[in-house]
Design a protein around this motif. Structure first.
Motif, short mmCIF file in Angstrom:
data_model
loop_
_atom_site.label_atom_id
_atom_site.label_comp_id
_atom_site.label_asym_id
_atom_site.label_seq_id
_atom_site.Cartn_x
_atom_site.Cartn_y
_atom_site.Cartn_z
N ASN A 120 11.69 0.76 6.87
CA ASN A 120 11.05 2.06 6.99
C ASN A 120 11.86 3.12 6.25
OD1 ASN A 120 10.38 1.21 10.40
ND2 ASN A 120 8.97 1.10 8.70
N ALA A 131 -5.66 -3.19 3.99
CA ALA A 131 -6.13 -1.89 3.50
C ALA A 131 -5.09 -1.27 2.59
CB ALA A 131 -6.40 -0.97 4.69
N PRO A 189 6.19 3.19 9.63
CA PRO A 189 5.72 2.14 10.55
C PRO A 189 4.19 2.14 10.63
CG PRO A 189 7.35 3.55 11.60
CD PRO A 189 7.04 4.18 10.29
N GLY A 190 3.63 0.96 10.66
CA GLY A 190 2.17 0.84 10.83
C GLY A 190 1.38 0.96 9.55
N THR A 191 2.04 0.77 8.40
CA THR A 191 1.31 0.87 7.13
C THR A 191 0.98 -0.51 6.56
OG1 THR A 191 3.45 1.23 6.09
CG2 THR A 191 2.07 3.16 6.43
N GLY A 192 1.37 -1.57 7.27
CA GLY A 192 0.91 -2.90 6.87
C GLY A 192 1.94 -3.76 6.17
N LYS A 193 3.22 -3.53 6.44
CA LYS A 193 4.25 -4.33 5.77
C LYS A 193 4.21 -5.79 6.28
CE LYS A 193 7.33 -1.25 6.92
NZ LYS A 193 6.36 -0.25 7.43
N SER A 194 4.19 -5.91 7.60
CA SER A 194 4.14 -7.28 8.16
C SER A 194 2.81 -7.95 7.83
CB SER A 194 4.33 -7.25 9.68
OG SER A 194 5.51 -6.57 9.99
N SER A 195 1.74 -7.14 7.84
CA SER A 195 0.43 -7.71 7.50
C SER A 195 0.43 -8.20 6.06
CB SER A 195 -0.68 -6.67 7.67
OG SER A 195 -0.58 -6.05 8.92
N PRO A 216 -2.63 3.19 8.47
CA PRO A 216 -3.76 2.29 8.72
C PRO A 216 -3.77 1.80 10.17
CG PRO A 216 -2.73 1.74 6.64
CD PRO A 216 -1.88 2.79 7.27
N ALA A 217 -2.57 1.64 10.77
CA ALA A 217 -2.53 1.18 12.17
C ALA A 217 -3.20 2.20 13.09
CB ALA A 217 -1.08 0.95 12.59
N1 LIG Z 1 -2.59 -1.81 5.32
C1 LIG Z 1 -3.17 -2.32 6.42
N2 LIG Z 1 -4.30 -3.02 6.34
C2 LIG Z 1 -4.89 -3.52 7.42
N3 LIG Z 1 -4.41 -3.37 8.65
C3 LIG Z 1 -3.28 -2.68 8.81
C4 LIG Z 1 -2.60 -2.12 7.70
N4 LIG Z 1 -1.51 -1.49 8.15
C5 LIG Z 1 -1.51 -1.64 9.47
N5 LIG Z 1 -2.55 -2.35 9.88
C6 LIG Z 1 -2.86 -2.69 11.27
O1 LIG Z 1 -1.85 -2.15 12.08
C7 LIG Z 1 -1.12 -3.16 12.75
C8 LIG Z 1 0.36 -2.95 12.49
O2 LIG Z 1 0.61 -3.20 11.13
P1 LIG Z 1 1.95 -3.87 10.59
O3 LIG Z 1 2.65 -4.56 11.70
O4 LIG Z 1 1.61 -4.69 9.41
O5 LIG Z 1 2.75 -2.57 10.18
P2 LIG Z 1 4.24 -2.47 9.65
O6 LIG Z 1 4.20 -1.65 8.41
O7 LIG Z 1 4.84 -3.82 9.54
O8 LIG Z 1 4.93 -1.65 10.79
P3 LIG Z 1 6.50 -1.61 11.16
O9 LIG Z 1 7.19 -0.86 10.08
O10 LIG Z 1 6.52 -0.88 12.46
O11 LIG Z 1 6.95 -3.02 11.29
C9 LIG Z 1 -1.58 -4.48 12.22
O12 LIG Z 1 -1.80 -5.38 13.24
C10 LIG Z 1 -2.86 -4.18 11.50
O13 LIG Z 1 -3.93 -4.48 12.33
#
Ligand SMILES: Nc1ncnc2c1ncn2[C@@H]1O[C@H](COP(=O)(O)OP(=O)(O)OP(=O)(O)O)[C@@H](O)[C@H]1O
Ligand SMILES: [Mg+2]
Length: 527
Positions: free
Chosen positions: A369, A207, A247-253, A437-438
């Motif tokens: 972050n 997303a 955190p939770g904005t989809g970096k790992s995704s 998005p998380a």
């Molecule tokens: N942009 C996105 N699109 C789709 N799903 C997302 C997105 N961002 C977060 N998610 C959902 O939220 C969960 C956590 O996302 P993710 O691990 O990619 O966040 P992050 O940015 O790596 O967080 P952190 O900084 O804590 O490592 C994922 O499993 C996914 O399901």
């Protein structure tokens, strides 16, 4: 018949006599030279030449060996009668291979070549810098001398290409980690441990703003097709991406989506497990081409800023001292610093030094972050070529989540007036709410069996969040004149925050009530 055996016996007797005579007359050095000469003579007179491709090439694993193995496995199953079958740990694919010391023929551009899989026992070693496998494995390619010039190079290129294709087709990509730590190696001298990589995230499910997504995909595609460009411009064939955002904005995704898009392996580098710059370099040397090297949460993994301070170098100085000379001054020859730990200079060299281009077609991805905490030297172009901000949920990204989680494709029309109203409201509050998005996904997951309810609940949460943020803006952005006023403002903000927190908790507990039967699935478009 009797006469025949008598003559065979006398010939053998003469040969044995000659051999013992040679042993008596000639010293061992002379015999060795004679054997060498005979060997040379044999190769000179032979119509073939031979190429050995060993599994371990000095200190490195030979990529060509792995490629040949994969390439041969694609047709060996159809022709061979005795095969070796292997399945890597946690893998779902079975690989066919040539049995030990077995041979197979292959034809390329009308030329027939022969492959032999050579496996021999390794001589026991009294001392070794690192444990070596008990067996020495390799392939020997036999090719006619007259064909060598014509096909050898293109045949090997063809093998590498095919192997990569097979790897991609098998979807058998690997996720490597160095989490075993301590620079320990496995029996094949590998510092990395691997598991099959099966993350389902793709650019389609990610997303984020479609235009930005398209730009990233184009950039990745240009990179993979850019071999001649990088060659022409004298640049190492590598690219760096910095993913930053809350955190939770989809970096790992995003990293998983990149790997799935390109069909690359991922090396997840745990910096806290690396104890020196030389260890970091060794890890880099053991990564393969077509891979993504990831350092997550780079600001937390190692306290680089403290390291330059330890070297007597302040943050500002370091910003203008990308070579990290202070680290080298204060450290050992390795640049490892007084405590033999990794330093900023080690990390900079890892991403952009001479060692960074051993191998090619590699992508470096760092996530954080707190981009503001990172040294500017680390962020400059050439190291981190593209900075990607992963933002809170925008309306565009929300629509992707609605499609993924609820199957509601808002782009294809809203369905009816009620759905259109809801969509407009969502558009109005999404960005004000500043939800990741998380967080949005969590709300949608809970009620995904009932689309209408899920959207309603999401709307409520978004509205509450947006309201809280607007009150916060009034408090913080309203301009406080004196300390007393500021204190009152903060207190009132805390009160608002508590009220909204209570409200959200009650709402959340409503959604999570045990035994709650999902209502029958309603389709907004059908309303
Ligand atoms: N942009 C996105 N699109 C789709 N799903 C997302 C997105 N961002 C977060 N998610 C959902 O939220 C969960 C956590 O996302 P993710 O691990 O990619 O966040 P992050 O940015 O790596 O967080 P952190 O900084 O804590 O490592 C994922 O499993 C996914 O399901
Ligand atoms: Mg992450």
């Amino acid at each position: 018949m009797k006469e025949f055996w008598t003559s065979v016996a006398s010939v053998l007797g003469v040969l044995a006599f000659c051999q013992s005579l040679l042993q008596v007359i000639y010293p061992p050095e002379l015999r060795f030279a004679a054997l060498k000469f005979l060997n040379k003579l044999f190769h000179y007179l032979s119509a073939y030449c031979y190429f050995d491709i060993t599994e371990i090439d000095g200190v490195n694993t030979n990529e060509l060996y792995n490629a040949v193995q994969l390439y041969l496995s694609s047709f060996v199953s159809a022709t061979g009668s005795r095969l070796s079958l292997t399945r890597a740990l946690n893998s779902s694919a079975t690989t066919f291979g040539l049995s030990n010391n077995d041979t197979i023929a292959d034809t390329f551009r009308g030329v027939t070549v022969n492959w032999e899989h050579v496996v021999t026992q390794r001589q026991s070693q009294s001392f070794s810098w690192r444990p070596l496998p008990d067996e020495k494995r390799g392939f020997t390619l036999r090719i006619k001398k007259r064909d060598k010039e014509v096909i050898l190079d293109s045949y090997l290129d063809h093998i590498m290409e095919k192997a990569n294709e097979i790897r991609r087709k098998n979807q058998e990509r690997l996720l490597y980690t160095n989490a075993r730590g301590g620079g320990s190696l496995d029996s094949r001298g590998h510092p990395w441990e691997s598991v099959p990589f099966k993350h389902p995230s793709t650019f389609e499910t990610l997303a984020m703003d479609p235009e930005r997504k398209r730009a990233i995909m184009d950039d990745l595609r240009d990179f993979t097709r850019g071999q001649s460009f990088y060659q022409r411009t004298g640049r190492a064939w590598k690219r760096g991406y910095l993913l930053h955002g809350p955190p939770g904005t989809g970096k790992s995704s995003m990293i998983a989506a990149m790997a799935n898009y390109l069909g690359y392996d991922i090396y997840d580098l745990e910096l806290t497990e690396v104890h020196s710059n030389s260890e970091l370099r060794k890890l880099l040397m053991k990564t393969s081409s077509k891979s993504i090297i990831v350092i997550e949460d780079i600001d937390c993994s190692v306290n680089l800023s403290n390291r330059w301070k330890a070297g007597g170098n302040g943050p500002c100085r370091s910003s203008y001292d990308p070579a990290g000379s202070a680290d080298l001054r204060g450290g050992d020859a390795d640049g490892g610093g007084a405590n033999n730990t990794i330093t900023l200079s080690g990390l900079l060299n890892f991403t952009d030094g001479l060692w960074s281009c051993c191998g090619s077609e590699r992508i470096f991805v760092f996530t954080t972050n707190h981009v503001e905490k990172l040294d500017r030297a680390l962020l400059r172009s050439g190291r981190m070529d593209m900075h990607i901000f992963m933002s809170y949920c925008t309306f565009a990204s929300l629509k992707i989540l609605l499609k993924n989680y609820l199957g509601w494709d808002c782009e294809g029309g809203c369905g009816d007036e009620a759905a259109a109203v809801m969509l407009r409201e969502l558009e109005e509050v999404t960005e004000k709410a500043e939800m990741t998005p998380a967080d949005v996904s969590e709300v949608l997951i809970k009620s995904r069996s009932d689309r209408r309810r899920a959207v309603r609940e999401l709307l409520e949460v978004l509205r509450a969040k947006a309201e809280r943020n607007s009150k916060y803006d009034v408090v913080v952005g309203g301009g406080v004149e004196d300390e007393e006023q500021e204190k009152r403002a903060v207190e009132s903000h805390e009160g608002v925050k508590k009220q909204i927190g209570d409200f959200m908790e009650t709402e959340a507990s409503k959604y999570c009530q045990k035994g709650q039967q999902p209502e029958e699935r309603d389709d907004l478009a059908d309303e």
